[in-house]
Scaffold this motif. Structure first.
Motif, short mmCIF file in Angstrom:
data_model
loop_
_atom_site.label_atom_id
_atom_site.label_comp_id
_atom_site.label_asym_id
_atom_site.label_seq_id
_atom_site.Cartn_x
_atom_site.Cartn_y
_atom_site.Cartn_z
N GLU A 129 0.83 -1.19 0.00
CA GLU A 129 0.00 0.00 0.00
C GLU A 129 0.87 1.25 0.00
O GLU A 129 1.81 1.36 0.79
N SER A 174 0.70 5.52 0.00
CA SER A 174 -0.15 6.68 0.21
C SER A 174 0.57 7.94 -0.25
O SER A 174 1.73 8.17 0.11
N PRO A 234 1.12 10.01 5.37
CA PRO A 234 1.35 9.67 3.96
C PRO A 234 2.81 9.31 3.72
O PRO A 234 3.71 9.98 4.23
N THR A 247 -5.18 12.49 0.52
CA THR A 247 -4.25 11.38 0.29
C THR A 247 -4.93 10.30 -0.53
O THR A 247 -6.01 9.82 -0.16
N ILE A 281 -4.63 6.49 -1.65
CA ILE A 281 -3.98 5.27 -1.16
C ILE A 281 -4.15 4.18 -2.21
O ILE A 281 -5.28 3.87 -2.62
#
Length: 362
Positions: free
Chosen positions: A40, A42, A80, A334, A336
């Motif tokens: 993941e 961000s 982030p 943000t 993601i």
């Protein structure tokens, strides 16, 4: 960029006298090692309105609050991984990243960086004369205001200052341009390319819509030329920033035409985060809806030839407080993503395409 009518006069008087009393925020030690990458990623875009006094008032305290919020998010494991900033003009604004604990920081074009030439395929001549009373043709008082903050190593940095003639009105006081950072994610064989920019405003430039739109289109042409020269098709591409589109259809069309047909040389599909969220029926908060409808701040992305990339959600660390106030005049949001390797057969083909791209650039 929000400006008052007397900004030019105030800047010419106040800045040489040191009226802004620039300071830096105290740095916060970054983590000893980059955070683990779980797949993941961000990426936040945020225009932090870090303009000097008297163009903006009471900014140091709010910039400190931005850094504090990012530190809190870091302690909670929710900061982030990558942040792209616009309007980081002052020393306080430029120190937000260090104060928030980011180890890697790339700066955009400085005030004295020479502007690039207008691309030969721009098909649009700059305005024939300067409106010096509106800030044109008198030099650059500040740099681009661009920064990229990263928890992961920055391997390469590329910058371009837009041509001196590719601006309109008070926007010309800033040396606008674009910034690219190649960032290495743990466990990934190739970096990702992250780009940020801040395009010419419309009303805030204090010149006619036609004049500001001409500058806007020239800047898009320069941004497109920069991306095509510096981005390798093998890499994931993220382009985020304050594009100053708003609800003007001509601006939206100009941006999306270039982004969708010219930024990528290999025919990959470029998506924008809000559009992808709508398509995937991702629920947006009220602040995210506010930002989407305002249409100033965009996050574009393409997976590259070695990666699959899907939008998971959009968070808004910097929106409206309960009393309606904000720390900037923009929402900071943000995107993601979930990133994963493509199959060896696909990536082998990707490397051959990237090699041809590198040969063409050499």
């Amino acid at each position: 960029m929000r400006k008052v009518q007397l900004a030019l006069l105030a800047l010419t008087v106040a800045l040489p006298m040191g009226a802004s009393r620039p300071q830096t925020l105290p740095p916060s030690p970054p983590p000893a090692t980059p955070p683990p990458f779980t797949g993941e990623l961000s990426v936040m875009t945020y225009n932090i309105h870090g303009a000097p006094w008297p163009v903006a008032w009471d900014r140091p305290a709010k910039l400190a609050s931005i850094a504090t919020t990012l530190r809190v998010l870091r302690r909670e494991g929710r900061n982030p991984h990558i942040v792209v900033l616009q309007e980081a003009f002052t020393q306080e604004a430029q120190s937000v990243g260090r104060a928030a604990g980011y180890r890697y920081i790339a700066d955009g074009p400085s005030a004295d960086m020479a502007g690039a030439a207008i691309p030969g395929d721009a098909h649009l001549a700059p305005s024939s004369s300067d409106f010096w009373m509106k800030g044109e043709g008198i030099g650059k008082y500040v740099g681009s205001g661009l920064q990229i903050l990263s928890d992961y190593p920055v391997m390469e940095v590329h910058r371009v200052a837009y041509p001196a003639s590719a601006c309109a009105g008070y926007d010309c006081l800033a040396n606008k341009g674009a910034l690219m950072a190649a960032i290495r994610l743990p466990g990934y064989p190739v970096p990702i390319d992250v780009v940020t920019t801040h395009l010419n405003s419309r009303h805030a430039s204090k010149v006619s819509d036609g004049r500001s739109f001409r500058a806007f289109r020239l800047q898009i042409a320069c941004l497109t030329d920069f991306i095509r020269k510096r981005h390798s098709p093998e890499r994931t591409l993220i382009v985020a920033g304050d594009f100053n589109v708003g609800r003007v259809m001509a601006r939206r069309t100009a941006l999306l035409t270039d982004a969708g047909t010219r930024w990528l040389a290999n025919g990959d599909v470029l998506r924008d985060a809000y559009g992808a969220a709508d398509k995937a029926r991702i629920v947006l908060s009220s602040d995210a809806l506010f930002s989407r409808n305002r249409a100033k701040d965009w996050v574009f992305y393409a997976p590259g030839q070695a990666t699959d990339m899907n939008l998971l959600k959009i968070d808004v660390p910097f929106g409206h407080a309960a009393n309606g106030s904000m720390l900037s005049d923009h929402v900071g949001y943000t995107a993601i993503f979930r990133l994963s390797h493509r199959s060896p057969t696909v990536t082998s083909f990707a490397r051959s395409k990237a090699s041809a791209f590198a040969d063409a650039r050499a």
